[in-house]
Design an enzyme around this catalytic site. Structure first.
Site, PDB file in Angstrom:
ATOM      1  N   TYR A  17     -12.850  21.253 -30.013  1.00 53.43           N
ATOM      2  CA  TYR A  17     -13.914  21.753 -29.134  1.00 53.43           C
ATOM      3  C   TYR A  17     -14.969  20.673 -28.857  1.00 53.43           C
ATOM      4  O   TYR A  17     -16.172  20.963 -28.859  1.00 53.43           O
ATOM      5  CB  TYR A  17     -14.556  23.000 -29.743  1.00 53.43           C
ATOM      6  N   TYR A 144     -11.360  37.239 -28.562  1.00 53.86           N
ATOM      7  CA  TYR A 144     -10.863  35.924 -28.967  1.00 53.86           C
ATOM      8  C   TYR A 144     -10.022  36.125 -30.218  1.00 53.86           C
ATOM      9  O   TYR A 144     -10.493  36.677 -31.218  1.00 53.86           O
ATOM     10  CB  TYR A 144     -12.002  34.944 -29.279  1.00 53.86           C
ATOM     11  N   ASP A 239      -7.810  42.654 -35.929  1.00 54.44           N
ATOM     12  CA  ASP A 239      -8.028  41.236 -36.217  1.00 54.44           C
ATOM     13  C   ASP A 239      -9.345  41.120 -36.982  1.00 54.44           C
ATOM     14  O   ASP A 239     -10.419  41.077 -36.396  1.00 54.44           O
ATOM     15  CB  ASP A 239      -8.071  40.457 -34.904  1.00 54.44           C
ATOM     16  N   LYS A 268     -10.010  32.980 -42.554  1.00 57.72           N
ATOM     17  CA  LYS A 268     -11.371  32.473 -42.707  1.00 57.72           C
ATOM     18  C   LYS A 268     -11.895  32.642 -44.135  1.00 57.72           C
ATOM     19  O   LYS A 268     -11.630  31.811 -44.982  1.00 57.72           O
ATOM     20  CB  LYS A 268     -12.301  33.095 -41.663  1.00 57.72           C
TER      21      LYS A 268
END
Length: 424
Positions: A17, A144, A239, A268
């Site tokens: 990014y 996302y 998710d 994560k």
């Protein structure tokens, strides 16, 4: 003479990014402890975003570090096809005990994006194994789910997916529930009526659309989606890559809404931020659909580092830290957020303040979207003041480690307030 790290980085590394044409040279972090990073000049930086939302209990937590060290001296890696090992088995059992009831079968992968890929493939092949062709996935506007192709397809079409538009499979899009939950449900009803026989699964980020703008949506809408999908016999994929392991308050956002999905995606915070690991957990009914004497019904998916023992050891240690003290710490973070946002709410450019557990967000009035320059401007200003922020365009959020103190967060909000006053 050893070449300086920053020079080598500029010569060889391609960062995520990052537009390297005009991006500043990256900071060099040499160590981290608790809620803080330390750069090569010895400067302390408050990690207000948990290093992309992964660090739960604090950097270099001694309990997790010791678990990884012990495991590294015993078994660091083994192929997970045809073999198993204690850290993976114990982690799978621990997750089954922590998750909403009925989610008992764990498929390990590498990260959040791969956990979603596994879930999508699992859902589609589930129906194939039952003799039904259901090629359609439904997902939310502003979603996302990751940067691999299946995860991109389920994500909102936009800046991140535009170069690959022709390669992404069709997804039925449901309106953003943070804007109008009734419209979300009405479109789901219409989809079930018109294309229900084609629909394999609905995938959602429960209660919080993360990279799509930290958009908070109501638990009643999530419950209604679950009721409708269950009645129609359509799989629901949650998710929880971002929301899992206490980020919204309880261990899982689904628990906050009293919802049990058919498949849940985790990553994560799973290892407390130490090592990459993904997990896709499903019900026995889904697992059973793959059992057959016909080897063609096998779930042909895997990764070289599936269930890596070091990552599993880190995850087990991280789960052991999700105790009553952690719950109190999360409550403290939420309280500090509410205090900080109450101050910022008086700023004329601040709008749409929201808090969900350890996440706080607001918007700076002006152009919406990821490319709004206000984001990089605030990020650069905050970094000079010892705070790591990474706004999503004009959406500013804080998602710190659970060990963050009220003073840590007060400083972060002070810095944001100073920026708003100086740039207004």
């Amino acid at each position: 003479m050893t070449t300086p790290v920053r020079e080598l980085d500029l010569r060889h590394v391609w960062h995520p990014y990052t537009q390297h044409f005009h991006a500043p040279a990256p900071g060099v972090v040499t160590r981290a402890e608790g809620a803080y990073l330390y750069d090569d000049g010895g400067r302390r930086i408050f990690d207000a975003i948990s290093s992309w939302w992964v660090t739960l209990h604090g950097h270099a937590h001694p309990v997790i570090a010791a678990a990884v060290s012990r495991q590294a001296r015993t078994l660091e890696q083994v192929i997970f096809a045809g073999f198993t090992h204690e850290p993976a088995v114990r982690l799978a059992a621990a997750l089954a005990g922590l998750l909403p009831p009925g989610l008992t079968r764990v498929f390990f992968s590498d990260d959040g994006s791969t956990a979603v890929e596994v879930a999508l493939k699992m859902a589609l092949q589930f129906w194939t194994g039952r003799g039904e062709r259901r090629p359609l996935i439904a997902a939310l506007e502003h979603a996302y789910h990751g940067d691999t192709f299946g995860a991109m397809a389920a994500s909102a079409r936009g800046l991140f997916t535009e170069p690959f538009a022709g390669q992404l499979f069709e997804v039925a899009r449901l309106p953003d529930p943070s804007a109008d939950g009734a419209a979300t449900l009405a479109e789901l009803d219409r989809l079930l009526d018109t294309r229900g026989a084609e629909l394999a699964a609905v995938i959602v980020e429960p209660l919080l659309l993360g990279a799509g703008g930290m958009r908070v949506w109501d638990a009643s809408v999530l419950r209604a989606i679950r009721e409708r999908t269950a009645a129609a016999g359509v799989l629901l994929i949650a998710d929880e890559v971002l929301t899992g392991f206490g980020r919204t308050g309880p261990h899982f956002a689904c628990a906050r809404a009293a919802v049990v999905p058919d498949i849940i995606c985790l990553s994560k915070g799973l290892t407390g931020g130490f090592l990459p690991l993904g997990a896709t957990v499903t019900r026995e009914e889904v697992f059973a659909a793959f059992l057959s004497s016909d080897r063609r019904r096998t779930f042909f998916h895997g990764h070289s580092y599936t269930a890596n023992p070091l990552a599993c050891a880190a995850a087990l240690a991280s789960l052991s830290l999700l105790d009553d003290a952690s719950a109190r710490a999360r409550e403290g973070v939420e309280c500090a957020h509410r205090t900080g946002l109450a101050r910022l709410a008086g700023q004329p450019r601040v709008k749409c303040c929201r808090v969900l557990g350890t996440m706080a967000a607001f918007e700076i009035d002006g152009e919406q979207g990821y490319l709004n320059p206000i984001g990089p401007e605030l990020s650069a200003y905050a970094l000079k003041e010892g705070v790591l922020l990474r706004p999503l365009g004009n959406v500013v959020y804080l998602l710190p480690p659970y060990c963050s103190t009220a003073d840590d967060l007060e400083h972060a909000y002070d810095v944001i307030e100073q920026f708003l006053e100086a740039s207004g």
